[in-house]
Each structure stands twice: as C-alpha cells, then as structure tokens.
Design an enzyme around this catalytic site. Structure first.
Site, PDB file in Angstrom:
ATOM      1  N   GLY A 184       0.578  -1.094   0.294  1.00 49.27           N
ATOM      2  CA  GLY A 184       0.050   0.411  -0.204  1.00 49.27           C
ATOM      3  C   GLY A 184       0.834   1.062  -0.164  1.00 49.27           C
ATOM      4  O   GLY A 184       0.221   2.208   0.340  1.00 49.27           O
TER       5      GLY A 184
ATOM      6  N   GLY B  21       3.625  -3.242  -3.865  1.00 50.30           N
ATOM      7  CA  GLY B  21       3.338  -3.856  -5.204  1.00 50.30           C
ATOM      8  C   GLY B  21       3.708  -2.520  -5.738  1.00 50.30           C
ATOM      9  O   GLY B  21       5.045  -2.502  -6.568  1.00 50.30           O
ATOM     10  N   ARG B  22       2.333  -1.630  -5.783  1.00 47.83           N
ATOM     11  CA  ARG B  22       3.163  -0.180  -6.750  1.00 47.83           C
ATOM     12  C   ARG B  22       4.106   0.382  -6.902  1.00 47.83           C
ATOM     13  O   ARG B  22       4.508   1.033  -7.281  1.00 47.83           O
ATOM     14  CB  ARG B  22       2.001   0.322  -6.082  1.00 47.83           C
ATOM     15  CG  ARG B  22       1.608   1.738  -6.335  1.00 47.83           C
ATOM     16  CD  ARG B  22       0.200   2.627  -6.007  1.00 47.83           C
ATOM     17  NE  ARG B  22      -0.510   2.289  -6.051  1.00 47.83           N
ATOM     18  CZ  ARG B  22      -1.190   1.922  -6.372  1.00 47.83           C
ATOM     19  NH1 ARG B  22      -1.860   1.988  -7.360  1.00 47.83           N
ATOM     20  NH2 ARG B  22      -2.963   1.286  -6.426  1.00 47.83           N
TER      21      ARG B  22
ATOM     22  N   ARG C 206      -6.812   2.407 -15.464  1.00 43.12           N
ATOM     23  CA  ARG C 206      -6.831   3.380 -13.984  1.00 43.12           C
ATOM     24  C   ARG C 206      -7.706   4.201 -13.959  1.00 43.12           C
ATOM     25  O   ARG C 206      -8.496   5.233 -13.225  1.00 43.12           O
ATOM     26  CB  ARG C 206      -5.346   3.886 -13.044  1.00 43.12           C
ATOM     27  CG  ARG C 206      -5.005   1.583 -12.747  1.00 43.12           C
ATOM     28  CD  ARG C 206      -3.572   2.389 -12.417  1.00 43.12           C
ATOM     29  NE  ARG C 206      -3.576   2.926 -11.132  1.00 43.12           N
ATOM     30  CZ  ARG C 206      -3.520   4.179 -10.853  1.00 43.12           C
ATOM     31  NH1 ARG C 206      -2.866   4.642 -11.463  1.00 43.12           N
ATOM     32  NH2 ARG C 206      -3.980   4.558  -9.115  1.00 43.12           N
TER      33      ARG C 206
ATOM     34  N   TYR D 242     -10.808   4.214 -11.844  1.00 45.42           N
ATOM     35  CA  TYR D 242     -10.983   4.593 -10.600  1.00 45.42           C
ATOM     36  C   TYR D 242     -10.421   6.697 -10.374  1.00 45.42           C
ATOM     37  O   TYR D 242     -10.288   7.304  -9.464  1.00 45.42           O
ATOM     38  CB  TYR D 242      -9.053   4.750  -9.939  1.00 45.42           C
ATOM     39  CG  TYR D 242      -8.654   2.521  -9.598  1.00 45.42           C
ATOM     40  CD1 TYR D 242      -9.690   2.195  -8.691  1.00 45.42           C
ATOM     41  CD2 TYR D 242      -8.021   2.682 -10.817  1.00 45.42           C
ATOM     42  CE1 TYR D 242      -9.887   0.906  -8.604  1.00 45.42           C
ATOM     43  CE2 TYR D 242      -7.662   1.248 -10.306  1.00 45.42           C
ATOM     44  CZ  TYR D 242      -8.782   0.558  -9.032  1.00 45.42           C
ATOM     45  OH  TYR D 242      -8.014  -0.880  -9.086  1.00 45.42           O
TER      46      TYR D 242
ATOM     47  N   CYS E 271     -15.444   2.332 -27.266  1.00 45.32           N
ATOM     48  CA  CYS E 271     -16.483   2.891 -27.684  1.00 45.32           C
ATOM     49  C   CYS E 271     -17.585   3.278 -26.200  1.00 45.32           C
ATOM     50  O   CYS E 271     -18.766   2.639 -26.164  1.00 45.32           O
ATOM     51  CB  CYS E 271     -17.514   2.254 -28.875  1.00 45.32           C
ATOM     52  SG  CYS E 271     -16.358   2.228 -30.104  1.00 45.32           S
TER      53      CYS E 271
HETATM   54  C1  LIG Z   1      -2.458  -5.694  -3.310  1.00 45.83           C
HETATM   55  C2  LIG Z   1      -1.977  -6.473  -2.942  1.00 45.83           C
HETATM   56  C3  LIG Z   1      -0.390  -5.600  -2.588  1.00 45.83           C
HETATM   57  C4  LIG Z   1       0.682  -4.822  -2.776  1.00 45.83           C
HETATM   58  O1  LIG Z   1      -0.497  -3.364  -2.579  1.00 45.83           O
HETATM   59  P1  LIG Z   1       0.075  -2.582  -3.078  1.00 45.83           P
HETATM   60  O2  LIG Z   1      -1.227  -0.884  -3.369  1.00 45.83           O
HETATM   61  O3  LIG Z   1       0.553  -2.233  -3.886  1.00 45.83           O
HETATM   62  O4  LIG Z   1       1.647  -2.311  -2.446  1.00 45.83           O
HETATM   63  C5  LIG Z   1      -0.774  -6.428  -0.843  1.00 45.83           C
HETATM   64  N1  LIG Z   1      -0.693  -6.907  -0.005  1.00 45.83           N
HETATM   65  C6  LIG Z   1      -1.903  -7.308  -0.578  1.00 45.83           C
HETATM   66  C7  LIG Z   1      -2.701  -8.621   0.529  1.00 45.83           C
HETATM   67  C8  LIG Z   1      -2.739  -7.281  -1.723  1.00 45.83           C
HETATM   68  O5  LIG Z   1      -4.051  -7.763  -2.046  1.00 45.83           O
END
Ligand SMILES: *Cc1c(COP(=O)(O)O)cnc(C)c1O
Length: 418
Positions: free
Chosen positions: A234, A273-274, A310, A314, A341
């Site tokens: 996150g 992740g991000r 995205r 969002y 479309c």
């Molecule tokens: C999606 C997810 C993440 C990663 O979130 P990011 O915002 O991309 O860092 C980490 N842990 C779990 C369990 C997730 O579902």
C-alpha cells in the site's frame, strides 16, 4: 513522478529515445526500465532491512510479467500472491514455494488444495477458510489477515483495512481465530494486515502495526509465539508533478522501531506492489486523430481503457507528455482519449500540451503498477506488447496477441452452423 531527459526534444527512457522504441515495437506498448526496477526494490528493502530481518514480498498483481518477476527474483524478493495463477506464474519465473505467501479472499476449496499442494504458505482471510482448510490439510504453518479497522488508499475501491470490508478477520475475532487454529492443529507463524493501496501517509501504517503488536503480545500471553509481523503493501507513489513522495526510510525506521521495542518478533514482511513497479514503466501510445468537438480539444490515441484502465476505473491521474515534442511550449488544453466505444474512455483530461498532431507519441507516465495487469480484450482489442529497456537496449518481454487468439476458447454449437 520522475523527471526525464530529452535529446532534440525527444524524451529519453532507459537510455533510449521513446520514438525509437515506438517505431521498433509499435504502439501501444508498455516499456519498463530494468535499472529503475532494481533501484526501487533495493530502496524499499534497505529501508527496513537495516533495522531488522526483512522479507519483501512483491505483490505481483501489480505487474506479473515473467521478465519483471525474474528480475525481482534475482534481487532476492519474495512474492505476495492472491491467486493460484499468480503462484504458478511466479514459480515459472523461478520463485520456490517457500518464497511465496498466498493471501486470497473468498478462496475456494479447490484453490486452497492447489496452493497447499505446491507448499506455499497461506495467509488465512476468514474463519470459514480456516475450517475448510482444516478438512483439506492440517499441521501447516499459517498466518492470518486481520482487519484492524485502519484503512487507506488512493480510491475508496482499494481501501482494504477499514471495518466492514470484505477482507480479513475482524479485529474482535482475531484472538479466538488463532486459538481455534491451534486447536485444529495448525502452526500459526505470523500476523498480517493490508490497509489498502496507494495511501500517501505513514500514519495508517503505524496505527495498523500498533494493533498487530497488541495482538501479538496477547497471543504470546496465551502461549503462541509469532515469528513475523506482515504489514502488507500500500505504499503510495506520487503521480502528479511536484507531489511529495512518501519517505520509505522514515516508514522503515518507525515501523521496525515499535516492533523491536514492543514485541519479541524479530522478522518483518512487507508487500509493496505499486511502490516497486509504478515508476519503472511508461505506456507509449500514438496520436492517431485530433478533434475539436465544439471547442473541446481531443488527442485521439491508440490506447484506451482496454490498455490502461486506471483513469476510467478510479479517476486516477497519470501524467502525459508528447514524447517527440518534449519541453516544447504548450498551446492549449486537451483530453487524451482512446479507441474504446465509451464516453468514459479517457487517459487524461484537461492537459496543456504542445500542439498535438497525428503521428505524435504520447507518453503516459507511471504505468508500471496495475497497468498491463489490468488490461483487457474489451472491444476485441488484442493485449499489447511489453518491452524491457536497460542502458540503451530494448528487448521484447511480451508479444502482442493476434486477433485470432481471442477465438481460441470459444465454440459455436454445431447446430448453429449451416
Ligand atoms: C494488492 C496487495 C498488496 C500490494 O498493494 P500495493 O498498493 O500495490 O503496494 C499487498 N498485499 C496484499 C494482500 C494485496 O492484496
């Protein structure tokens, strides 16, 4: 948002002119900078590892290209997987099962069996999942995802830690669930929280970790010693020009400090992740059409929300620039819209751009996270190419689909064919 160099008004990415990449591989195309990917991994790992034993479990749903996974594998990363498909993809890229943790939600028995058959640790999301897993296999090391009530995210759609969301074990049931797991013969190793995606402040991470710390100590009093605390992912990134960046060093220092001071746990897991992939990648798309719609100016490009969802999904901001007119004076405000479309098919709204013309290369920034991985075949458009650049060289890491491949799994019943 990163700043980029240019040569003769052409934007450079990974040591290459973006026009050259677009000409060689076609558009739309996702282009990833290997050097930046390695740097991001090392930065977030180092921010925690200098204080305590740390495992970074890259959340591969952000970007699961095999080449990108392979690079992170070589850096020593682990994996946060949310489906059997992700588990198998990561194993294909060379991750051994002991480096993968599976955190699913609303997981079927078939998937529980498949994941545990491979020897991957499960982070359990519900009491139902625990009871069902017990019927499939016991005496496994497990962890539990706790819904602490602390949520954060760039959009309501991705706040995962607030009270009442579909994820995790409610805080008030946490201790009881661990006790039940022991009764069933499981070996609880850790505790997990994931507050949401793309939040920009350290505070919610601290609050959620404090709650895990309290639970960890309550469990210890009842005879269960946990090995790790997993603070999830996150970590947000700045998508806009001049937007401040979250200080991961501060995050690492503050989180590890409270864990080391207040618990006996000596291992932390995090699941960015991000943060790891977002700014490693740009989407190159070609301007194919320009339009003045009763005063509203459009840059029509060959990537729509089938390629990058995205902004449409969002309302996310992605910075855009014209790669072959980089640094030139802007002339007016434009919306950048794709070929899908639907009226909502925008990549960007109200951006000042330098006289866009047919043939220009529009660069969409920060497209590495939840970009390709959320792309679709909507409007029967094929998934696009992905390219890896490293110090001035470009390599194809995913070919585009052929239209015919979209028919592969479809059948027309015999009786309809005459
Ligand atoms: C999606 C997810 C993440 C990663 O979130 P990011 O915002 O991309 O860092 C980490 N842990 C779990 C369990 C997730 O579902």
């Amino acid at each position: 948002m990163r700043d980029y160099d240019s040569r003769d008004n052409v934007m450079m990415f990974g040591g290459m002119p973006v026009t050259k990449i677009a000409d060689e591989f076609g558009t739309p195309v996702y282009v990833t900078d290997e050097k930046r990917l390695r740097e991001n991994y090392r930065k977030v790992y180092g921010a925690f590892a200098k204080h305590m034993d740390t495992k970074v479990h890259y959340a591969c749903k952000a970007n699961s290209n095999l080449a990108i996974l392979k690079i992170l594998e070589s850096e020593g990363s682990g994996i946060d997987a949310v489906s059997i498909g992700e588990v198998m993809t990561c194993m294909k890229a060379g991750f051994t099962p002991d480096r993968i943790m599976y955190t699913g939600v609303n997981v079927s028995n078939e998937e529980l069996k498949a994941v545990t058959d491979l020897g991957v640790m499960i982070n359990i999301d519900s009491v139902s999942e625990l009871e069902r897993l017990a019927k499939i296999r016991r005496s496994l090391p497990v962890s539990f995802r706790i819904t602490t009530g602390v949520g954060s995210g760039h959009s309501d759609k991705v706040v995962t830690g607030a009270k009442g969301v579909k994820f995790g074990i409610p805080l008030r049931d946490a201790i009881g669930t661990y006790l039940r797991a022991k009764e069933l013969g499981f070996d609880p190793k850790g505790i997990h929280v994931h507050i949401g995606s793309g939040g920009q402040s350290v505070e919610p991470f601290m609050e959620a970790t404090e709650i895990l710390i309290q639970l960890t100590n309550q469990l210890k009093d009842r005879g269960t010693d946990l090995e790790f605390i997993d603070i999830g992912g996150g970590i947000g990134v700045p998508y806009r020009p001049n937007e401040p960046e979250m200080d991961v060093d501060e995050l690492g220092r503050n989180i590890t400090e409270i864990i080391l001071e207040e618990t006996d746990v000596r291992k932390i897991i995090l699941e960015p992740g991000r943060y790891i992939v977002c700014d490693t990648t740009v989407l190159l798309t070609r301007c194919v059409d320009v339009k003045d719609a009763d005063g509203k100016k459009y840059v029509g490009v060959d990537a729509g929300f089938n390629t990058l969802v995205r902004p449409a999904m969002y309302g996310s901001y992605h910075h855009v620039a014209i790669g072959n007119k980089f640094g030139k004076a802007c002339t007016a405000k434009y919306d950048v819209a794709g070929p899908i479309c639907e009226t909502g098919d925008h990549l960007a709204r109200d951006r000042v751009l330098p006289n866009p013309e047919e043939g220009d290369i529009v660069v969409v920034y920060d497209a590495g996270a939840y970009g390709f991985s959320m792309s679709s075949n909507y409007n029967s458009r094929p998934l696009c190419r992905e390219v890896l650049v490293n110090e001035g060289k470009a390599e194809l890491i995913r070919d585009s689909e052929r239209i015919e491949e979209q028919w592969r799994h479809q059948r027309i019943p015999e009786r309809l064919i005459r």
